[in-house]
Structures are given as structure tokens and as C-alpha cells.
Design a protein around this motif. Structure first.
Motif, PDB file in Angstrom:
ATOM      1  N   TRP A 144      -1.949  -7.336   2.319  1.00  0.00           N
ATOM      2  CA  TRP A 144      -1.866  -8.402   3.327  1.00  0.00           C
ATOM      3  C   TRP A 144      -2.363  -7.870   4.668  1.00  0.00           C
ATOM      4  O   TRP A 144      -2.091  -6.737   5.045  1.00  0.00           O
ATOM      5  CB  TRP A 144      -0.430  -8.891   3.498  1.00  0.00           C
ATOM      6  N   GLY A 145      -3.069  -8.707   5.389  1.00  0.00           N
ATOM      7  CA  GLY A 145      -3.504  -8.320   6.731  1.00  0.00           C
ATOM      8  C   GLY A 145      -4.258  -9.440   7.410  1.00  0.00           C
ATOM      9  O   GLY A 145      -4.797 -10.345   6.754  1.00  0.00           O
ATOM     10  N   ARG A 146      -4.281  -9.367   8.731  1.00  0.00           N
ATOM     11  CA  ARG A 146      -5.031 -10.310   9.551  1.00  0.00           C
ATOM     12  C   ARG A 146      -5.862  -9.515  10.556  1.00  0.00           C
ATOM     13  O   ARG A 146      -5.310  -8.713  11.325  1.00  0.00           O
ATOM     14  CB  ARG A 146      -4.101 -11.266  10.306  1.00  0.00           C
ATOM     15  N   ILE A 147      -7.167  -9.731  10.529  1.00  0.00           N
ATOM     16  CA  ILE A 147      -8.069  -9.090  11.488  1.00  0.00           C
ATOM     17  C   ILE A 147      -8.761 -10.205  12.262  1.00  0.00           C
ATOM     18  O   ILE A 147      -9.429 -11.061  11.677  1.00  0.00           O
ATOM     19  CB  ILE A 147      -9.093  -8.184  10.780  1.00  0.00           C
ATOM     20  N   ILE A 148      -8.583 -10.197  13.566  1.00  0.00           N
ATOM     21  CA  ILE A 148      -9.056 -11.300  14.411  1.00  0.00           C
ATOM     22  C   ILE A 148      -9.878 -10.726  15.555  1.00  0.00           C
ATOM     23  O   ILE A 148      -9.402  -9.883  16.325  1.00  0.00           O
ATOM     24  CB  ILE A 148      -7.865 -12.118  14.960  1.00  0.00           C
ATOM     25  N   LEU A 175     -20.340  -9.640  12.063  1.00  0.00           N
ATOM     26  CA  LEU A 175     -19.409  -8.603  11.611  1.00  0.00           C
ATOM     27  C   LEU A 175     -18.191  -9.246  10.944  1.00  0.00           C
ATOM     28  O   LEU A 175     -17.743  -8.803   9.876  1.00  0.00           O
ATOM     29  CB  LEU A 175     -18.990  -7.764  12.814  1.00  0.00           C
ATOM     30  N   THR A 176     -17.666 -10.282  11.581  1.00  0.00           N
ATOM     31  CA  THR A 176     -16.471 -10.961  11.066  1.00  0.00           C
ATOM     32  C   THR A 176     -16.715 -11.536   9.683  1.00  0.00           C
ATOM     33  O   THR A 176     -15.885 -11.388   8.771  1.00  0.00           O
ATOM     34  CB  THR A 176     -16.052 -12.085  12.033  1.00  0.00           C
ATOM     35  N   LEU A 179     -17.275  -8.762   7.054  1.00  0.00           N
ATOM     36  CA  LEU A 179     -16.006  -8.087   6.780  1.00  0.00           C
ATOM     37  C   LEU A 179     -15.143  -8.922   5.831  1.00  0.00           C
ATOM     38  O   LEU A 179     -14.515  -8.387   4.913  1.00  0.00           O
ATOM     39  CB  LEU A 179     -15.256  -7.827   8.087  1.00  0.00           C
ATOM     40  N   ALA A 180     -15.113 -10.240   6.056  1.00  0.00           N
ATOM     41  CA  ALA A 180     -14.359 -11.116   5.159  1.00  0.00           C
ATOM     42  C   ALA A 180     -14.883 -10.994   3.727  1.00  0.00           C
ATOM     43  O   ALA A 180     -14.103 -10.966   2.760  1.00  0.00           O
ATOM     44  CB  ALA A 180     -14.444 -12.564   5.642  1.00  0.00           C
ATOM     45  N   MET A 181     -16.196 -10.912   3.577  1.00  0.00           N
ATOM     46  CA  MET A 181     -16.793 -10.750   2.250  1.00  0.00           C
ATOM     47  C   MET A 181     -16.403  -9.406   1.644  1.00  0.00           C
ATOM     48  O   MET A 181     -16.068  -9.312   0.458  1.00  0.00           O
ATOM     49  CB  MET A 181     -18.305 -10.873   2.346  1.00  0.00           C
ATOM     50  N   ALA A 182     -16.431  -8.358   2.467  1.00  0.00           N
ATOM     51  CA  ALA A 182     -16.104  -7.018   1.976  1.00  0.00           C
ATOM     52  C   ALA A 182     -14.642  -6.898   1.575  1.00  0.00           C
ATOM     53  O   ALA A 182     -14.288  -6.058   0.733  1.00  0.00           O
ATOM     54  CB  ALA A 182     -16.441  -5.982   3.050  1.00  0.00           C
ATOM     55  N   LEU A 183     -13.788  -7.746   2.169  1.00  0.00           N
ATOM     56  CA  LEU A 183     -12.351  -7.710   1.878  1.00  0.00           C
ATOM     57  C   LEU A 183     -11.926  -8.840   0.947  1.00  0.00           C
ATOM     58  O   LEU A 183     -10.739  -9.175   0.864  1.00  0.00           O
ATOM     59  CB  LEU A 183     -11.561  -7.785   3.184  1.00  0.00           C
ATOM     60  N   SER A 184     -12.882  -9.412   0.267  1.00  0.00           N
ATOM     61  CA  SER A 184     -12.595 -10.519  -0.644  1.00  0.00           C
ATOM     62  C   SER A 184     -11.476 -10.165  -1.628  1.00  0.00           C
ATOM     63  O   SER A 184     -11.458  -9.083  -2.203  1.00  0.00           O
ATOM     64  CB  SER A 184     -13.873 -10.878  -1.415  1.00  0.00           C
ATOM     65  N   ARG A 185     -10.521 -11.070  -1.779  1.00  0.00           N
ATOM     66  CA  ARG A 185      -9.436 -10.967  -2.762  1.00  0.00           C
ATOM     67  C   ARG A 185      -8.495  -9.792  -2.519  1.00  0.00           C
ATOM     68  O   ARG A 185      -7.869  -9.280  -3.449  1.00  0.00           O
ATOM     69  CB  ARG A 185     -10.006 -10.902  -4.175  1.00  0.00           C
ATOM     70  N   THR A 186      -8.391  -9.368  -1.265  1.00  0.00           N
ATOM     71  CA  THR A 186      -7.466  -8.283  -0.933  1.00  0.00           C
ATOM     72  C   THR A 186      -6.200  -8.783  -0.248  1.00  0.00           C
ATOM     73  O   THR A 186      -5.271  -8.000  -0.040  1.00  0.00           O
ATOM     74  CB  THR A 186      -8.138  -7.270   0.022  1.00  0.00           C
ATOM     75  N   ALA A 257      -1.911 -19.235   7.172  1.00  0.00           N
ATOM     76  CA  ALA A 257      -3.344 -19.446   7.422  1.00  0.00           C
ATOM     77  C   ALA A 257      -4.215 -18.612   6.492  1.00  0.00           C
ATOM     78  O   ALA A 257      -5.383 -18.364   6.787  1.00  0.00           O
ATOM     79  CB  ALA A 257      -3.670 -19.114   8.883  1.00  0.00           C
ATOM     80  N   GLY A 258      -3.655 -18.205   5.372  1.00  0.00           N
ATOM     81  CA  GLY A 258      -4.380 -17.313   4.479  1.00  0.00           C
ATOM     82  C   GLY A 258      -5.598 -17.910   3.800  1.00  0.00           C
ATOM     83  O   GLY A 258      -6.417 -17.177   3.243  1.00  0.00           O
ATOM     84  N   PHE A 259      -5.759 -19.238   3.840  1.00  0.00           N
ATOM     85  CA  PHE A 259      -6.913 -19.874   3.217  1.00  0.00           C
ATOM     86  C   PHE A 259      -8.062 -20.056   4.210  1.00  0.00           C
ATOM     87  O   PHE A 259      -9.081 -20.656   3.885  1.00  0.00           O
ATOM     88  CB  PHE A 259      -6.499 -21.228   2.614  1.00  0.00           C
ATOM     89  N   ILE A 260      -7.888 -19.545   5.406  1.00  0.00           N
ATOM     90  CA  ILE A 260      -8.927 -19.600   6.443  1.00  0.00           C
ATOM     91  C   ILE A 260      -9.494 -18.198   6.585  1.00  0.00           C
ATOM     92  O   ILE A 260      -8.780 -17.268   6.957  1.00  0.00           O
ATOM     93  CB  ILE A 260      -8.348 -20.096   7.783  1.00  0.00           C
ATOM     94  N   ASN A 261     -10.768 -18.042   6.272  1.00  0.00           N
ATOM     95  CA  ASN A 261     -11.315 -16.695   6.184  1.00  0.00           C
ATOM     96  C   ASN A 261     -12.814 -16.709   6.443  1.00  0.00           C
ATOM     97  O   ASN A 261     -13.537 -17.581   5.947  1.00  0.00           O
ATOM     98  CB  ASN A 261     -11.036 -16.118   4.789  1.00  0.00           C
ATOM     99  N   GLY A 262     -13.266 -15.740   7.250  1.00  0.00           N
ATOM    100  CA  GLY A 262     -14.693 -15.556   7.479  1.00  0.00           C
ATOM    101  C   GLY A 262     -15.322 -16.564   8.417  1.00  0.00           C
ATOM    102  O   GLY A 262     -16.539 -16.765   8.386  1.00  0.00           O
TER     103      GLY A 262
END
Length: 271
Positions: A144-148, A175-176, A179-186, A257-262
Motif C-alpha cells: 500500500w502507498g500513495r505518491i503524490i 513521471l507520474t 511511475l503508476a505503470m511501473a507500480l501496477s498492481r502493487t 481513492a485507490g481506483f484513481i491512478n496515473g
């Protein structure tokens, strides 16, 4: 420690907010603390940092502070280590720190040399990369994590001044997304926010210098009127406040807000 609000959504979460010794960053840290997170502020001026920590602590909850530069790997590692030790881990990373453009935002395009472009990129993009690389392993382990990231609407409305800053802020959005793609399904999300003109140290200095250059009265009512009359108008009819942006950060940091990404969210009053 329970958050100051009943059923605070960020209870048990730990947040590092870079560039939070004043202005926008401080406002973000305050809102996260109000939402129940344990917060670590960051800045380079220890006196200002201590004052900001005291103000945020009044919201209740757990508040720490760490000082240092993010301009090179060693210094950034020191900042991260200090925040990690204080909080016991970092679940939410808010990358707000970034260098201002040369000449307080008034230097013409061809006066901004390559060294200043590199400095702006390092301050705004390099600082994010360093902390992301340090924060992600722990987030991966916990699932779990949030990077903003804080980008800027100036990337969408470029001017002939602050070209270095505008380009760096646009790079943050790329970059954002990557990064979301690189952290897919984590379980870790990566999003950015592009504030419109918002009261904070850097923008306020820029507005004051603009007022002087244009011969405006330098009171805020006059400056706001000139801004809204054409230079940077928006539907809200005002300059933003740190709380306007902090609300969006808190929303993205929320476990719900976990379904909001990238994505990038423009918080600019409807410019």
C-alpha cells in the motif's frame, strides 16, 4: 494516536511532505494531520521548519520535522532516513518541494541559460526521483502507498518567462504516469496535482514583482483584480489558497481513492 476528526480516514498512515516549512506544503501537511496521519514536515531552514511544525501540531496528532536538501542523492537519503526514523515508515509521499525559476519568474526565455534549465530540472524532477526510489521498497513490502506530485498549471499555459520551471513541471506529469505503470498492481498509486496560481512564498513574490513591473498598486485586492482581468483569470474569480490544494492531496491520499491512478488533477479554479 487517533486523528482529531472522528473516523479520520488517514489514521495509522504516515506521511512525508517535502517543502512544507511554509505556504502550500505546510497547508498540505496540516490537512493530512487533520485527517489523522502522522506527518513529517521537511524544509531547509530549521527556524521556519520549527515554526511550521508548531503550527501543524496545533491540529493534533503526531508531527515531526526533518531538514535538508534534496538536490543530490546523499542529502536526499539523509532526509528520507530522518523522516523514516521519526515515523517508523512512510505510507504517503507528497513531493511538493521544487526550485523556483531564475529571476523570480521574470527572466526572459533567452536569458535563462542551460545551467539554470538543469538546475530547475534537478530541483523539481530529480528531487522526486530520489525520494520515490527510497520510499517505494517499503510501500511494496506493505502492499500500500500513495505518491503524490505537485505539478503546475503553468505547464499548460506557458509564457516566455519561467520556461525552465514550466518544462520541469510538465515532466512531472510524465513521471507520474510512468511511475503508476511501473507500480501496477502493487497497491501503490501515483498521481499529480496541477495547482493554479495559489498564494505561497514563490507565487506571491512573483506577483509582487509583476505588480512592480506593470505599475500596479501592490495591495492584494489590486493584484487579484489585475490577474482576474486577463493575465490568469479563472471561473472562481480569485487566487487559490493552500487549503484548496490540500483538500485534493487529502482526497488522493485517502485509502478510498485507490481506483484513481496515473492522472493529473487540475486544481486551478476553472482557468
Amino acid at each position: 494516536m487517533p486523528g482529531p476528526f472522528e473516523n479520520a480516514p488517514l489514521d495509522g498512515k504516515r506521511a512525508l511532505v517535502t517543502g512544507s516549512s511554509s505556504g502550500l506544503g505546510e497547508g498540505i501537511a496540516l490537512r493530512l494531520a487533520q485527517e489523522g496521519a502522522a506527518v513529517c514536515l521537511h524544509g531547509r531552514n530549521e527556524e521556519r521548519l520549527a515554526a511550521a511544525r508548531e503550527r501543524v501540531a496545533q491540529a493534533g496528532g503526531e508531527v515531526h520535522a526533518v531538514s535538508g536538501s534534496l538536490s543530490d542523492d546523499e542529502s536526499a537519503a539523509g532526509v528520507f532516513a530522518g523522516a523514516h526514523a521519526a515515523l517508523g515508515g512512510i505510507d504517503i509521499l507528497v513531493n511538493n518541494a521544487g526550485g523556483e525559476s531564475a529571476g523570480t519568474g521574470t527572466m526572459p526565455w533567452f536569458d535563462v541559460d542551460a545551467a539554470l534549465w538543469n538546475k530547475a530540472y534537478n530541483s523539481n524532477v530529480g528531487s522526486i526521483v530520489r525520494l520515490v526510489r527510497l520510499a517505494v521498497p517499503g510501500m511494496r513490502e506493505r502492499g500500500w502507498g500513495r505518491i503524490i506530485q505537485l505539478s503546475s498549471e503553468s505547464a499548460d499555459f506557458p509564457m516566455t518567462v519561467i520556461p525552465d520551471y514550466q518544462a520541469a513541471k510538465l515532466a512531472i506529469r510524465s513521471l507520474t504516469r510512468s511511475l503508476a505503470m511501473a507500480l501496477s498492481r502493487t497497491g501503490i498509486t501515483s498521481n499529480s496535482i496541477s495547482p493554479g496560481l495559489t498564494h505561497s512564498d514563490g507565487p506571491d513574490r512573483w506577483l509582487k514583482s509583476m505588480a512592480k513591473a506593470q505599475g500596479w498598486d501592490d495591495d492584494w485586492a489590486s493584484i487579484t483584480a489585475h490577474v482576474q482581468d486577463g493575465m490568469i483569470s479563472n471561473f472562481a474569480g480569485r487566487i487559490g489558497e493552500p487549503a484548496d490544494i490540500a483538500h485534493v492531496v487529502a482526497f488522493l491520499a485517502d485509502p478510498r481513492a485507490g481506483f484513481i491512478n496515473g492522472i493529473d488533477i487540475p486544481a486551478n479554479g476553472g482557468r
